[in-house]
Design a protein around this motif. Structure first.
Motif, PDB file in Angstrom:
ATOM      1  N   SER A 100       0.830  -1.204   0.000  1.00  0.00           N
ATOM      2  CA  SER A 100       0.000   0.000   0.000  1.00  0.00           C
ATOM      3  C   SER A 100       0.869   1.260   0.000  1.00  0.00           C
ATOM      4  O   SER A 100       0.599   2.225  -0.728  1.00  0.00           O
ATOM      5  N   ILE A 101       1.899   1.268   0.825  1.00  0.00           N
ATOM      6  CA  ILE A 101       2.799   2.423   0.906  1.00  0.00           C
ATOM      7  C   ILE A 101       3.524   2.625  -0.421  1.00  0.00           C
ATOM      8  O   ILE A 101       3.656   3.750  -0.913  1.00  0.00           O
ATOM      9  N   PHE A 102       3.987   1.530  -1.000  1.00  0.00           N
ATOM     10  CA  PHE A 102       4.668   1.588  -2.299  1.00  0.00           C
ATOM     11  C   PHE A 102       3.752   2.191  -3.367  1.00  0.00           C
ATOM     12  O   PHE A 102       4.153   3.093  -4.107  1.00  0.00           O
ATOM     13  N   PHE A 103       2.506   1.716  -3.425  1.00  0.00           N
ATOM     14  CA  PHE A 103       1.563   2.243  -4.414  1.00  0.00           C
ATOM     15  C   PHE A 103       1.282   3.731  -4.168  1.00  0.00           C
ATOM     16  O   PHE A 103       1.241   4.532  -5.104  1.00  0.00           O
ATOM     17  N   ALA A 104       1.075   4.086  -2.903  1.00  0.00           N
ATOM     18  CA  ALA A 104       0.777   5.484  -2.570  1.00  0.00           C
ATOM     19  C   ALA A 104       1.928   6.406  -2.958  1.00  0.00           C
ATOM     20  O   ALA A 104       1.715   7.527  -3.425  1.00  0.00           O
ATOM     21  N   ASN A 105       3.158   5.925  -2.772  1.00  0.00           N
ATOM     22  CA  ASN A 105       4.329   6.724  -3.136  1.00  0.00           C
ATOM     23  C   ASN A 105       4.443   6.933  -4.648  1.00  0.00           C
ATOM     24  O   ASN A 105       5.186   7.802  -5.104  1.00  0.00           O
ATOM     25  N   LYS A 106       3.711   6.128  -5.402  1.00  0.00           N
ATOM     26  CA  LYS A 106       3.675   6.276  -6.861  1.00  0.00           C
ATOM     27  C   LYS A 106       2.448   7.075  -7.312  1.00  0.00           C
ATOM     28  O   LYS A 106       2.152   7.146  -8.500  1.00  0.00           O
ATOM     29  N   GLY A 107       1.737   7.662  -6.351  1.00  0.00           N
ATOM     30  CA  GLY A 107       0.617   8.533  -6.685  1.00  0.00           C
ATOM     31  C   GLY A 107      -0.738   7.857  -6.763  1.00  0.00           C
ATOM     32  O   GLY A 107      -1.723   8.485  -7.168  1.00  0.00           O
ATOM     33  N   ILE A 108      -0.817   6.589  -6.347  1.00  0.00           N
ATOM     34  CA  ILE A 108      -2.095   5.878  -6.339  1.00  0.00           C
ATOM     35  C   ILE A 108      -2.863   6.259  -5.074  1.00  0.00           C
ATOM     36  O   ILE A 108      -2.276   6.447  -4.002  1.00  0.00           O
ATOM     37  N   LEU A 109      -4.189   6.389  -5.177  1.00  0.00           N
ATOM     38  CA  LEU A 109      -5.038   6.708  -4.022  1.00  0.00           C
ATOM     39  C   LEU A 109      -5.443   5.400  -3.344  1.00  0.00           C
ATOM     40  O   LEU A 109      -6.334   4.689  -3.806  1.00  0.00           O
ATOM     41  N   VAL A 110      -4.772   5.080  -2.252  1.00  0.00           N
ATOM     42  CA  VAL A 110      -4.840   3.741  -1.662  1.00  0.00           C
ATOM     43  C   VAL A 110      -5.722   3.693  -0.418  1.00  0.00           C
ATOM     44  O   VAL A 110      -5.665   4.578   0.444  1.00  0.00           O
ATOM     45  N   THR A 111      -6.527   2.628  -0.334  1.00  0.00           N
ATOM     46  CA  THR A 111      -7.186   2.233   0.907  1.00  0.00           C
ATOM     47  C   THR A 111      -6.751   0.806   1.217  1.00  0.00           C
ATOM     48  O   THR A 111      -6.898  -0.087   0.381  1.00  0.00           O
ATOM     49  N   GLY A 112      -6.163   0.604   2.392  1.00  0.00           N
ATOM     50  CA  GLY A 112      -5.734  -0.729   2.807  1.00  0.00           C
ATOM     51  C   GLY A 112      -6.538  -1.196   3.998  1.00  0.00           C
ATOM     52  O   GLY A 112      -6.773  -0.422   4.932  1.00  0.00           O
ATOM     53  N   ILE A 113      -6.985  -2.450   3.958  1.00  0.00           N
ATOM     54  CA  ILE A 113      -7.748  -2.982   5.093  1.00  0.00           C
ATOM     55  C   ILE A 113      -7.118  -4.280   5.596  1.00  0.00           C
ATOM     56  O   ILE A 113      -6.582  -5.067   4.825  1.00  0.00           O
TER      57      ILE A 113
END
Length: 204
Positions: A47-60
């Motif tokens: 999730s952190i990796f994706f967010a750092n690439k500009g993705i709007l992430v929700t992790g559960i």
């Protein structure tokens, strides 16, 4: 779901911190500012990796200590304490991407089917689902106490090993368009382990 096992696992801080090979493999498919839901985010590394690439992430995830720590350290990402099968986050046409790495084999076949149906409805048109999970060709298959079809408890840990053709068939029946469906080693190498795993990418 083997909830207590995973709560204890993440409390002990055993999980790798770097993004998984699967996350790094698919990142070029993902577009910035698109919405992604990660099912069973664990310590949040992907999730952190994706967010750092500009993705709007929700992790559960159900590991409370892990979600609490993630919310303290990453206020720019939405992390929620929830059951990813029965969560109310599956709103219709809500996500561009749904990501499940090593979480599908932690639930029953009945819950897998329920999850895949909910995920399909929750994806936007042309949205994609990414799945990586343990296969029946895994070295751990057959070890421990058998409790159901392809389900075992080994070293106090529940695993269900997935039949790739069964999952692919069911996904097609739901309406998914399969873009990739492979089963091999080399996808999830960890220390001295190199299990046979399944990778599926499908779109709505």
């Amino acid at each position: 779901m083997d909830k207590n096992y995973w709560i204890d696992y993440y409390k002990k801080n055993k999980a790798p911190k770097q993004p998984s090979l699967f996350a790094m493999n698919i990142i070029n498919i993902l577009q910035p500012q698109k919405k992604l839901l990660e099912l069973g985010c664990g310590n949040g590394r992907d999730s952190i990796f994706f967010a750092n690439k500009g993705i709007l992430v929700t992790g559960i995830d159900q590991a409370e200590s892990s979600i609490r720590k993630l919310n303290e350290e990453h206020t720019d990402i939405t992390f929620l304490l929830d059951d990813f099968v029965n969560t109310n986050l599956f709103n219709e046409n809500n996500y561009d991407y749904i990501y499940s790495r090593f979480s599908m084999h932690s639930i029953s076949l009945e819950d897998e089917k329920k999850l895949l149906n909910k995920a399909y409805k929750s994806l936007k048109n042309d949205g994609k689902i990414f799945i990586e999970a343990r296969s029946i060709k895994d070295d751990f298959y057959g070890l421990g106490e058998k409790i159901g079809k392809n389900e075992y408890i080994y070293e106090k840990h529940y695993r269900r090993f997935i039949e790739i053709n069964e999952t692919e068939k069911y996904m097609k029946e739901i309406g998914y368009k399969i873009e990739l469906c492979v089963e091999d080693k080399g996808f999830a190498v960890y220390k001295n382990q190199d299990p046979v795993v399944i990778r599926i990418i499908a779109s709505k």
